[in-house]
Write a protein that holds these residues in place. Structure first.
Motif, PDB file in Angstrom:
ATOM      1  N   VAL A 149       0.864  -1.190   0.000  1.00 51.71           N
ATOM      2  CA  VAL A 149       0.000   0.000   0.000  1.00 51.71           C
ATOM      3  C   VAL A 149       0.895   1.233   0.000  1.00 51.71           C
ATOM      4  N   SER A 150       0.618   2.174  -0.896  1.00 52.42           N
ATOM      5  CA  SER A 150       1.383   3.427  -0.892  1.00 52.42           C
ATOM      6  C   SER A 150       0.454   4.601  -0.626  1.00 52.42           C
ATOM      7  N   ASN A 151       1.034   5.695  -0.106  1.00 47.78           N
ATOM      8  CA  ASN A 151       0.268   6.927   0.125  1.00 47.78           C
ATOM      9  C   ASN A 151       1.042   8.101  -0.488  1.00 47.78           C
ATOM     10  N   THR A 152       0.625   9.310  -0.172  1.00 49.85           N
ATOM     11  CA  THR A 152       1.295  10.491  -0.746  1.00 49.85           C
ATOM     12  C   THR A 152       1.750  11.422   0.385  1.00 49.85           C
ATOM     13  N   PRO A 153       2.776  11.012   1.139  1.00 52.38           N
ATOM     14  CA  PRO A 153       3.197  11.812   2.290  1.00 52.38           C
ATOM     15  C   PRO A 153       4.009  13.049   1.866  1.00 52.38           C
ATOM     16  N   ASP A 154       4.375  13.850   2.820  1.00 56.67           N
ATOM     17  CA  ASP A 154       5.304  14.991   2.678  1.00 56.67           C
ATOM     18  C   ASP A 154       4.772  16.143   1.829  1.00 56.67           C
ATOM     19  N   VAL A 155       4.360  15.856   0.590  1.00 59.43           N
ATOM     20  CA  VAL A 155       3.997  16.955  -0.312  1.00 59.43           C
ATOM     21  C   VAL A 155       2.788  17.745   0.179  1.00 59.43           C
ATOM     22  N   LEU A 156       2.018  17.168   1.101  1.00 57.88           N
ATOM     23  CA  LEU A 156       0.830  17.893   1.577  1.00 57.88           C
ATOM     24  C   LEU A 156       0.996  18.497   2.965  1.00 57.88           C
ATOM     25  N   SER A 157       2.110  18.199   3.638  1.00 60.40           N
ATOM     26  CA  SER A 157       2.235  18.594   5.047  1.00 60.40           C
ATOM     27  C   SER A 157       2.083  20.105   5.247  1.00 60.40           C
ATOM     28  N   ASP A 158       2.762  20.899   4.419  1.00 62.16           N
ATOM     29  CA  ASP A 158       2.693  22.355   4.604  1.00 62.16           C
ATOM     30  C   ASP A 158       1.282  22.891   4.376  1.00 62.16           C
ATOM     31  N   THR A 159       0.618  22.379   3.359  1.00 64.71           N
ATOM     32  CA  THR A 159      -0.727  22.879   3.064  1.00 64.71           C
ATOM     33  C   THR A 159      -1.703  22.502   4.174  1.00 64.71           C
ATOM     34  N   VAL A 160      -1.597  21.269   4.674  1.00 66.18           N
ATOM     35  CA  VAL A 160      -2.494  20.854   5.758  1.00 66.18           C
ATOM     36  C   VAL A 160      -2.185  21.659   7.027  1.00 66.18           C
ATOM     37  N   ALA A 161      -0.900  21.923   7.265  1.00 66.31           N
ATOM     38  CA  ALA A 161      -0.529  22.740   8.423  1.00 66.31           C
ATOM     39  C   ALA A 161      -1.075  24.163   8.280  1.00 66.31           C
ATOM     40  N   ASP A 162      -1.040  24.699   7.069  1.00 75.02           N
ATOM     41  CA  ASP A 162      -1.649  26.020   6.833  1.00 75.02           C
ATOM     42  C   ASP A 162      -3.135  25.990   7.197  1.00 75.02           C
ATOM     43  N   THR A 163      -3.807  24.917   6.792  1.00 71.31           N
ATOM     44  CA  THR A 163      -5.233  24.775   7.101  1.00 71.31           C
ATOM     45  C   THR A 163      -5.450  24.748   8.611  1.00 71.31           C
ATOM     46  N   ALA A 164      -4.584  24.020   9.315  1.00 69.91           N
ATOM     47  CA  ALA A 164      -4.710  23.957  10.781  1.00 69.91           C
ATOM     48  C   ALA A 164      -4.556  25.342  11.390  1.00 69.91           C
ATOM     49  N   LEU A 165      -3.569  26.091  10.905  1.00 70.22           N
ATOM     50  CA  LEU A 165      -3.373  27.455  11.439  1.00 70.22           C
ATOM     51  C   LEU A 165      -4.580  28.330  11.143  1.00 70.22           C
ATOM     52  N   GLY A 166      -5.122  28.196   9.923  1.00 70.55           N
ATOM     53  CA  GLY A 166      -6.321  28.949   9.562  1.00 70.55           C
ATOM     54  C   GLY A 166      -7.465  28.623  10.510  1.00 70.55           C
ATOM     55  N   GLY A 222      -1.772  22.079  22.317  1.00 72.94           N
ATOM     56  CA  GLY A 222      -1.381  20.677  22.393  1.00 72.94           C
ATOM     57  C   GLY A 222      -1.600  20.017  21.046  1.00 72.94           C
ATOM     58  N   ILE A 223      -0.589  19.313  20.552  1.00 79.28           N
ATOM     59  CA  ILE A 223      -0.708  18.634  19.263  1.00 79.28           C
ATOM     60  C   ILE A 223      -0.777  17.125  19.525  1.00 79.28           C
ATOM     61  N   LEU A 224      -1.895  16.542  19.136  1.00 81.13           N
ATOM     62  CA  LEU A 224      -2.052  15.099  19.287  1.00 81.13           C
ATOM     63  C   LEU A 224      -1.595  14.462  17.981  1.00 81.13           C
ATOM     64  N   GLY A 225      -0.399  13.876  17.999  1.00 79.23           N
ATOM     65  CA  GLY A 225       0.161  13.302  16.776  1.00 79.23           C
ATOM     66  C   GLY A 225       1.208  14.226  16.179  1.00 79.23           C
ATOM     67  N   LEU A 226       2.426  14.147  16.729  1.00 80.18           N
ATOM     68  CA  LEU A 226       3.502  15.008  16.214  1.00 80.18           C
ATOM     69  C   LEU A 226       4.275  14.245  15.135  1.00 80.18           C
ATOM     70  N   GLY A 227       3.607  14.047  14.008  1.00 80.62           N
ATOM     71  CA  GLY A 227       4.265  13.447  12.844  1.00 80.62           C
ATOM     72  C   GLY A 227       4.686  14.556  11.906  1.00 80.62           C
ATOM     73  N   ARG A 228       4.657  14.256  10.607  1.00 78.62           N
ATOM     74  CA  ARG A 228       5.101  15.258   9.642  1.00 78.62           C
ATOM     75  C   ARG A 228       4.185  16.473   9.634  1.00 78.62           C
ATOM     76  N   ILE A 229       2.874  16.222   9.641  1.00 75.91           N
ATOM     77  CA  ILE A 229       1.927  17.346   9.620  1.00 75.91           C
ATOM     78  C   ILE A 229       1.922  18.052  10.973  1.00 75.91           C
ATOM     79  N   GLY A 230       1.909  17.288  12.066  1.00 74.67           N
ATOM     80  CA  GLY A 230       1.926  17.885  13.396  1.00 74.67           C
ATOM     81  C   GLY A 230       3.152  18.766  13.599  1.00 74.67           C
ATOM     82  N   SER A 231       4.289  18.310  13.095  1.00 80.95           N
ATOM     83  CA  SER A 231       5.518  19.104  13.230  1.00 80.95           C
ATOM     84  C   SER A 231       5.438  20.396  12.427  1.00 80.95           C
ATOM     85  N   ALA A 232       4.842  20.315  11.239  1.00 85.17           N
ATOM     86  CA  ALA A 232       4.694  21.529  10.413  1.00 85.17           C
ATOM     87  C   ALA A 232       3.749  22.522  11.100  1.00 85.17           C
ATOM     88  N   ILE A 233       2.772  22.003  11.832  1.00 86.52           N
ATOM     89  CA  ILE A 233       1.876  22.887  12.595  1.00 86.52           C
ATOM     90  C   ILE A 233       2.666  23.549  13.732  1.00 86.52           C
TER      91      ILE A 233
END
Ligand code: 8YV
Length: 310
Positions: free
Chosen positions: A90-107, A146-157
């Motif tokens: 199974v493959s996914n699409t990591p990394d390339v979306l982290s900044d955009t999702v983090a922007d959404t979280a900040l918004g 508090g960030i629940l889940g400090l992975g790639r997206i959590g770290s970008a947040i």
């Protein structure tokens, strides 16, 4: 070797996929049974994105299936245990979306604490002129998050929140060695010590209702919940009850328990910001995600390997 598309694909991926291949499309019942009788033995790879995903029954119906290429970082709609047991990658699409999702979280954080969407409704309804200034709101700067889940997206947040002088804590199953951020030993402990709880953990069975009533009560009447991960992580009924009864200050949600259904009770609340699962939905990022998915597909077709396996 046939490619099977399951569910509706994002336009960005649909375009890249059909430019290079002529995939089969899995029909819904009652046509599905006939379709599988005809094509099941040819399908070696599935391309999908989000719901409905791929369950064990579909894997069983496709004896030659060796790979599932998912558009999106989250693979919670795929039965990963069933895939592993059958030797299906199974493959996914990591990394390339982290900044955009983090922007959404900040918004969402900014909008939820400052009430911008509610203030916009206030202006449009003519209430500024009729009723006077909009009520005071809460500062994001200097708040405890508090960030629940400090992975790639959590770290970008977290990186972005440092610019707001926030005191950041996190909870993961295990503390991250050398992280400068404060570790909380449990979701309850994290929630009890912050103003804003941001859910950034992966979905799926392991995290189902990780944010339960107890966690939400620990966050408390002055606390805000922001969820950009998966609706399944939060007990949505408890969330609605607490928001309605004043047990939480507000919530910013991009994801829900049963998308695209958003409970009317949430839509009625003025202290809740609701987005339609747009975390990664910019043209640039969705195109980049499609490109990663296509790289996985092409590599699988050429060498039998995936580029970004989960
Ligand atoms: C997509 C997402 O909307 O990456 C994810 O996990 O939630 C989003 O980027 C989703 O994959 C559906 O296409």
């Amino acid at each position: 070797m046939a490619i099977l598309v399951v569910g509706r694909l994002e336009p960005a991926l649909e375009q890249q996929l059909t430019a290079a291949h002529t995939p089969l499309r899995l029909p819904a019942a009652p046509e599905r049974a006939d379709f599988l009788r005809q094509h099941a033995d040819a399908v070696t790879v599935i391309v999908c994105g989000g719901r409905p995903g791929v369950d064990a029954a579909l894997m069983d119906a496709l004896p030659q299936l060796r790979a599932i290429v998912n558009f999106g970082a989250g693979v919670d709609a795929i039965d990963l245990n069933a895939a592993r047991a059958r030797g299906i990658g199974v493959s996914n699409t990591p990394d390339v979306l982290s900044d955009t999702v983090a922007d959404t979280a900040l918004g969402l954080i900014l909008d939820t604490l400052r009430g911008f969407a509610a203030a916009d409704r206030y202006v449009r309804a003519g209430r500024w002129a009729a009723q006077g200034p909009f009520p005071y709101t809460r500062d994001v700067t200097g708040s405890r998050v508090g960030i629940l889940g400090l992975g790639r997206i959590g770290s970008a947040i977290a990186t972005r929140l440092l610019g707001f002088d926030c005191a950041i804590a996190y909870h993961n199953r295990n503390a991250i060695p050398d992280s400068p951020l404060r570790y909380a030993a449990s979701p309850v402990e994290l929630a009890a010590s912050v103003d804003v709880l941001v859910v950034a953990t992966a979905g799926g069975p392991d995290s189902a209702h990780l944010v339960n009533r107890e966690v939400l009560e620990a966050l408390g009447p002055q606390g805000y919940l922001v969820n950009i991960a998966r609706g399944s992580v939060v007990d949505q009924d408890a969330l609605i009850e607490l928001l309605t009864a004043g047990g939480l200050a507000g919530a910013g949600l991009d994801v829900y328990a049963n998308e695209p259904t958003v409970p009317a009770a949430l839509a009625e609340l003025d202290n809740v910001v609701l987005l339609p699962h747009v975390g990664s939905a910019t043209a640039r990022t969705r195109t980049a995600m499609a490109t990663v998915a296509m790289r996985n597909l092409e590599e699988f077709l050429t060498s039998g390997q995936l580029v970004t396996p989960v």
